[in-house]
Structures are given as C-alpha cells and as structure tokens.
Design an enzyme around this catalytic site. Structure first.
Site, short mmCIF file in Angstrom:
data_model
loop_
_atom_site.label_atom_id
_atom_site.label_comp_id
_atom_site.label_asym_id
_atom_site.label_seq_id
_atom_site.Cartn_x
_atom_site.Cartn_y
_atom_site.Cartn_z
N ARG A 113 -5.01 2.01 -13.47
CA ARG A 113 -3.66 2.20 -12.95
C ARG A 113 -2.99 0.89 -12.55
NH1 ARG A 113 -4.16 6.35 -8.85
NH2 ARG A 113 -3.68 7.90 -10.45
N HIS A 142 -15.13 3.26 -15.12
CA HIS A 142 -14.93 2.49 -13.90
C HIS A 142 -16.16 1.69 -13.51
CE1 HIS A 142 -14.21 2.18 -9.38
NE2 HIS A 142 -13.09 1.72 -9.87
N ARG A 170 -13.73 2.48 4.24
CA ARG A 170 -12.54 1.64 4.43
C ARG A 170 -11.27 2.47 4.53
NH1 ARG A 170 -11.58 -0.88 -0.39
NH2 ARG A 170 -9.60 0.11 -0.80
N TYR A 214 -12.15 -9.70 -2.11
CA TYR A 214 -12.81 -8.39 -2.10
C TYR A 214 -14.28 -8.59 -1.79
CZ TYR A 214 -8.95 -5.81 -4.36
OH TYR A 214 -7.76 -5.21 -4.65
N ASN A 254 0.83 -1.21 0.00
CA ASN A 254 0.00 0.00 0.00
C ASN A 254 0.86 1.26 0.00
OD1 ASN A 254 -2.36 -1.50 0.09
ND2 ASN A 254 -2.75 -1.15 2.26
N ARG A 275 -10.50 -4.16 -14.42
CA ARG A 275 -9.38 -5.03 -14.06
C ARG A 275 -9.88 -6.47 -14.12
NH1 ARG A 275 -5.69 -1.51 -11.51
NH2 ARG A 275 -6.65 0.21 -10.34
N HIS A 283 -15.12 -3.51 -0.13
CA HIS A 283 -14.99 -2.82 -1.40
C HIS A 283 -16.32 -2.32 -1.96
CE1 HIS A 283 -13.90 -2.72 -5.85
NE2 HIS A 283 -12.90 -2.05 -5.32
#
Length: 720
Positions: free
Chosen positions: A433, A463, A592, A496, A72, A403, A620
């Site tokens: 990214r 997204h 979160r 997730y 992270n 993703r 998530h």
C-alpha cells in the site's frame, strides 16, 4: 542450557494437521471482550501526540511527532475510514469486531478524530511553536514581519512562487475544479470591481516548494513564514482588477485505497497501474477547513465536493501539519535526540581493521541475530547481499521485496548479481500500500537486468522478509538464509526497530527453498520444519503453542507467553490468550499500535499485561515467546496478529535455536515490562496511561538503554 525442545514437548515445528483451535476447552468468555480496532488505532495516534506534548523531548523532535501524527491520521482516513464508508455504501457492511454497526463506529471515529485534531492544533499553537521560538526558531505570521522583511519576501514570491501558481476561477464558463487528495488549498472569494459580481477561485499551494519559507536577514534567530501565508498576502497579484474579499485554507482527503480483482486480471502490473490512476479520483471522505471560514464558502465546498456535515473538520489553522517534516532541514542538532551511531554486529566485525569481513564465513560459524537500528543494516543485510552478488561461488539469490528505498543498494545488488550471470529471483510485492508505483518501477528495472521477477500468489500479499543465497563450497551446495521482521529498506532501517536472523542451518535453507519455489508457483506447502507460514498454518501453530502453555499451567509446570507485535486484533489469538490467562499463564503483550485485547475482564484477563513503547525509533519487530516448561520456544518474523496477516498474506516466522539469542530477546522483554521503563500501560476501557516518573526520577528510556547495551557488547569484543 536453554534449548527449544519441541520434540520433547510434542510440539514439532511441522504443522500439526490434527490441531484445531476449537479443541481448546470451553471457557465462559464474556461477549464484549474486544476493544474496537478503529478506536484503538486512534488511541495509538494519541500516544504519538503525547510525545509531542512531552516538554522533556527536544523541540524539533516534538515538531516531528506532530508531523507523524498528521501523516498517520491521513492514512487512517484514506484507508480505514474510506473502507468503512465503502462497505456502508455498497450494503456489505458487517458488524465490527465488537459487534457494532459500521455507521455507529463511523460516528464515534468522527467525534474522536475531531477531538484529537483540535488537541493536535492546540499542541502546535500553545506548546511546540512557543518552545521552538524560545529555542531560536520562530514561525512568524505576516503581520509580525517588518516592512523590509515583507519586501524581501515579496521579491522571493515574484521570483520563485508566482510562476508556479495556478488560480482557477469558478463561474459559468469555468466549472468547479478537481481537488486532489491531501492538497492544501486556498478558497478565495473575489469581486469584479467593474460589474460588482462575486466569484469563487481555488488556489492550490504548490507541494513542490518548501512549506516554510525562511525570512532573510533574521540574524541568530531563524524565522520562517508558512508558504500559504506568503501566498495569501499576495493574492492581489494573482487577480488584477479584482477585489479580494476573503480567503480561507481547506484540505480534502480522498479514498486512496486500491482494490484489484487479481483472478480477473491477466496482467497484474497493468491492472494495478490502471487502479492507481483511479485512486487519484477516489471519493472525498474528509474536508478540513480553518475555523474562520465563512458559511458561503463552506456551503459551496460541501455542495461541489458532495460531502456531508459529519465529514467536515473545522480546525484552528494552520492545516496540514505534515509540513513540519520540512523543519528537519534546520541545522540545530541541539534540538534533536543525541545521535545514536549503529554498530556493526559483533559477528560481522573484521578481525583486522584493514580486511573486509567475510559475511558467509561468519554465518557459517554460528547463527547471527542482528538488531536494527542499534546494529547496522549496511554492514549486515546490505553487506550480505553485496558479497553474494560479487562472490563467484554464489550460484543463486532469492529474495522478497515488500518496500524498499528509492535508491536501494539492495535492488542494485540483485541487478549486479544477475549481470554477473547468477540466477536471481526477486519476489516484488507490487500491492504494498502506497508503494505500488515505486515497486512497479523496481520490478521493471529488475526484469530489464535479467532478474526473474515474480509477483507472488493470486489473492495474497507477500509480506514475509526472506533472502536466500545458494553457494557452492567444495562441490556441495550450502544455503545461507536471512529471515527478518522488517523491510529490505536501508532508509527505514535507521528509524525502524527490527530483528534479522542470519543462518546457514540446512533445514531453514530447505524450508526457504521450498517456500520460494511455491511463491513463484501456485500454492504454499503447509509443512515446514523451522518456519510457521501464513496463510494456512501460522495462526494454527501459534494457537498450538499458546494452548500448550495453558496445559502446562494447569499441570503446575512453568508457563508464560510473551508476544511483541505492531497490532493485536485477531479474535482467535486473543481468545486463546484469555483462556491461558484463566489457567494461570502469565501473558505479556508488547504492542505498538492497535490492541483489541482487554485487560479489565475479572477472572479472564487477570494475568494479562499490555505495554506500548513509542520513542525515537518505531518499534516494528514481531517476537513470539513460549516458556514450554523451561525450554523456551521463540520465533521472530513478519506477522502481526491481524486477519489480513494471518489469512490474506504470506507471512513467515522462524524459530530461533541459539540460547544466547533467546536470552537476548527475553532480556529485551524484561526491560520493556519493567515498571521503571517509560511506557504506556493499557488499563480499563481501552485507555492507555503513560507511566509517570519513579520517585521523582525520570523513567528509563528503553531505546537509549538498548543502544548502550549493544555498544557494550562491541566494546567487550574489542577488548578481547
């Protein structure tokens, strides 16, 4: 009966062009009403570190949280810190969300990040490593090994390590080498035994080899040595005829964010590939060194890397604890969380154990809300697309891909569908990214199979998580839709936490059809019946709902706002929540990561509660719930409350219509906000306090409890 009566409340889902956030009543909101977003992110990573410090967790899980913390922080430096520095250097630095100069924030980040990294190193050295050792997994130092163990490891070094090492000397004939970002290196000072001349050499620790090398013949106790430790004790083999004077580990972080001027690039893929090559050579932004590094070596690194003293992080070894991810290969289930096996959603369970479930038939009966990873991704999302690919009645499939995994069955289903003659549209977001290169590969593979691949709208990232299947039934076209909160990624779906709505609702199908057409075209239609869509109107729609709760509270009607997101940063949303709180609305925020919202503003935030839950799964999902005078309105979707999501991305929220689904999400919120649930509470000054044991009893683990509830639902179905 709970029914989202939007029309009765004057809040139809079609966007209200006349609503303006600034129509909300003037409120005496204080000037300093936000937490700094960067420092709030560091506070989030501190919560991850606190999980590693938790002695009640299994030992290998604690090591994994140390690795997550390190990973992270790397991304934080590569993106957020790099962005701040770039804006300062280019003269484009504007005040942060709290009105401070970026240079001042950068100084605060440096101090806080350094303190956290020191704490991180201490947790490994004095807590997790000893706990692993007590459990039978030792991470040994070279001097702790026997001569026989050293000899055996020497053979391994010669056979497996030595051939791939590339020592690079620095002298008048050899310039200082390029240091790649995030690589672990040894800085070595050597002396020529014949001339007495001292030189410097750099040796990269090979990233393709295991970071922890097992010590053979350790018996019941598993023993490992770090790869860099093994290499450091065989440097004489690399520099024959030279005297090795000293060696120290170091690690460099570079700016690895990608910027593309899309409107100036006719071919987005080619422009992105060129930018990815430049990423490798981004400017340095952090130099990590071991605390025993001598001044001569450090001065050389600072000079050659053109880095400032503030960017140097002197730390106790070992560096790069991302390597602890390698311990996952150890077969010690007793040192991990007890296994949770995802169940198949009740609606998708076959009536007979020998028959294959008909996903379309199940969705046609009623909307299905699936909660991952408690409910299986493979038997829901994956099965939905795989059935669509082979179903002769399916005419078209449209899907967004942000993703996905390296061996994605989702992508394979789209390929199979195209090869079967169906019309398939895949909107691949190649600017996701750190997944850019992977997504380029998938885009080209899909194109080769005959899939219509598009890359979305110029200047926006796509997204939203959407899939649409068009099926012909009795001569009529029917829409089957999936709107999710998480990526179409089978691997991350296991760790997730996300929701996904499956529906045959014709209005949602029409909304998605229009949205896909616009994503493959030139613009986003601003009005949808069951969706809130960014960048044009998602924020406006949420502000309208929050303001309605404020008006209801002022009129003495039931009012409450519940929001679950990864990040809460957007000032307009936060100010609307403050105004609602001042009117008496109970506001519950479940976040979160970053939270710029404050709870320590008397008279402003008195009715606001903020919780954070971290655990074995990464929370998530995004949920937005409004009491609406007793007729709740609930959305799920992909959007966080950040500028980039609301202004520079295509995001979509879908409104739920099933009373059972609305109740399920309200029950989940009740559990998260329960004082007996293990969580972190936001208090004054941006500090997060972890809730303690209740009367000496451990607090409830919400994720364990959710798994139990999901399994109970399945057992009830089986009994019936």
């Amino acid at each position: 009966m709970i029914e989202p009566a939007l029309a009765d409340a004057g809040l139809g889902d079609a966007e209200d062009d006349d609503f303006d956030a600034h129509e909300a009543p003037d409120a005496d909101l204080p000037d300093h009403r936000y937490h700094d977003r960067e420092l709030s992110w560091l506070a989030f990573n501190q919560r991850v570190l606190e999980l590693a410090e938790d002695a009640s967790l299994p030992e290998l899980e604690r090591a994994n949280f140390l690795a997550i913390f390190a990973s992270n922080l790397d991304e934080f430096f590569m993106v957020r810190v790099a962005g701040l520095k770039r804006r300062i250097l280019t003269g484009l630095a504007i005040p942060t969300n709290v009105g401070r100069a970026p240079a001042d924030v950068l100084s605060d980040i440096s101090a806080e990040a350094h303190a956290l990294q020191l704490r991180h190193a201490d947790v490994w050295t004095h807590q997790v490593r000893p706990a692993l050792s007590d459990a039978g997994i030792e991470i040994a130092e070279w001097h702790e090994l026997t001569d026989a163990e050293r000899n055996t490891l020497g053979d391994y070094f010669q056979a497996q390590v030595f051939p791939v090492l590339m020592p690079l000397a620095v002298d008048p004939a050899h310039p200082f080498p390029y240091i790649s970002g995030l690589s672990l290196n040894l800085a070595i000072r050597i002396r020529n035994a014949r001339t007495g001349r001292q030189d410097f050499a750099r040796l990269k620790v090979p990233p393709m080899l295991p970071r922890f090398v097992e010590v053979p013949g350790s018996g019941e106790i598993l023993r490992y040595i770090r790869l860099e430790e093994l290499i450091a004790n065989h440097l004489d083999d690399l520099f024959p005829g030279m005297e090795v004077l000293d060696h120290h580990a170091f690690r460099l972080t570079r700016n690895e964010d990608v910027e593309i001027e899309e409107d100036e690039s006719e071919n987005l893929i080619q422009a992105l590939e060129a930018e990815l090559l430049r990423r490798r050579f981004g400017p340095p932004i952090r130099l990590e060194i071991t605390d025993d590094m001598d001044d001569v070596t450090l001065e050389l690194l600072i000079k050659e890397l053109d880095i400032t003293d503030q960017e140097v992080y002197r730390l106790p070894g070992p560096l790069d604890l991302r390597g602890l991810f390698d311990l996952a290969r150890i077969d010690r289930p007793d040192l991990r969380y007890p296994p949770h096996l995802p169940t198949t959603a009740v609606a998708f369970q076959p009536g007979d154990s020998n028959e294959r479930p008909d996903i379309f038939k199940a969705i046609g009966r009623a909307d299905v809300l699936v909660h991952h990873p408690y409910e299986s991704f493979a038997t829901s999302v994956q099965a939905f697309l795989e059935q669509a690919a082979r179903d002769p009645q399916v005419l078209a499939i449209k899907q967004t891909l942000y993703r996905t995994s390296g061996d994605s069955p989702i992508v394979q289903a789209l390929i199979d569908a195209a090869e079967a003659g169906k019309s398939v549209l895949a909107l691949v977001e190649v600017k996701a990214r750190f997944d850019e290169a992977n997504n380029i590969v998938w885009a080209r593979k899909l194109e080769k199979a005959g899939v219509h691949v598009v890359y979305g709208l110029v200047g926006l990232k796509t997204h939203c998580k959407l899939a649409l299947v068009i099926r012909e039934e009795d001569g009529v076209l029917r829409h089957y839709s999936h709107v999710g909160t998480g990526n179409y990624n089978p691997k991350t779906s296991r760790i997730y936490e996300d929701f996904g709505l499956f529906t045959a609702d014709p209005q949602i199908g029409k909304d998605l059809t229009r949205l896909f057409n616009e994503l493959s075209g030139y613009a986003i239609e601003k009005k949808f019946k069951r969706l809130l869509v960014a960048p044009l109107h998602l924020r406006k729609g949420l502000l309208r709902h929050i303001d309605n709760e404020r008006r209801n509270a002022e009129a003495g009607r039931p009012a409450r706002v519940r929001i679950k997101v990864n990040s809460m940063v957007d000032e307009q949303i936060i100010d609307a929540l403050y105004r609602a709180s001042m009117a008496g609305v109970k506001v519950e925020v479940w976040v979160r990561g970053i939270c710029s919202l404050r709870v320590d503003l008397p008279g402003v935030s008195d009715n606001i509660t903020v919780r954070s839950i971290l655990g074995r799964y990464l929370e998530h999902s995004r949920i937005f719930s409004f009491e609406n005078d007793g007729n709740p309105i609930v959305y799920i979707g992909s959007a966080d409350m950040m500028h980039r999501n609301l202004d520079r991305r295509v995001e979509a929220l879908v409104r739920l219509s099933s009373p059972d689904h609305i109740r399920e999400l309200h029950d989940l919120f009740d559990l998260a906000m329960d004082p007996n649930t293990s969580s972190w509470h936001l208090v004054g000054g941006g500090v997060w306090e972890r809730a303690g044991d209740a009367d000496g009893e451990p607090l409830l683990d919400m994720q364990d409890r959710t798994m139990s509830l999901v399994q109970q639902r399945r057992r009830k179905r089986t009994v019936r």
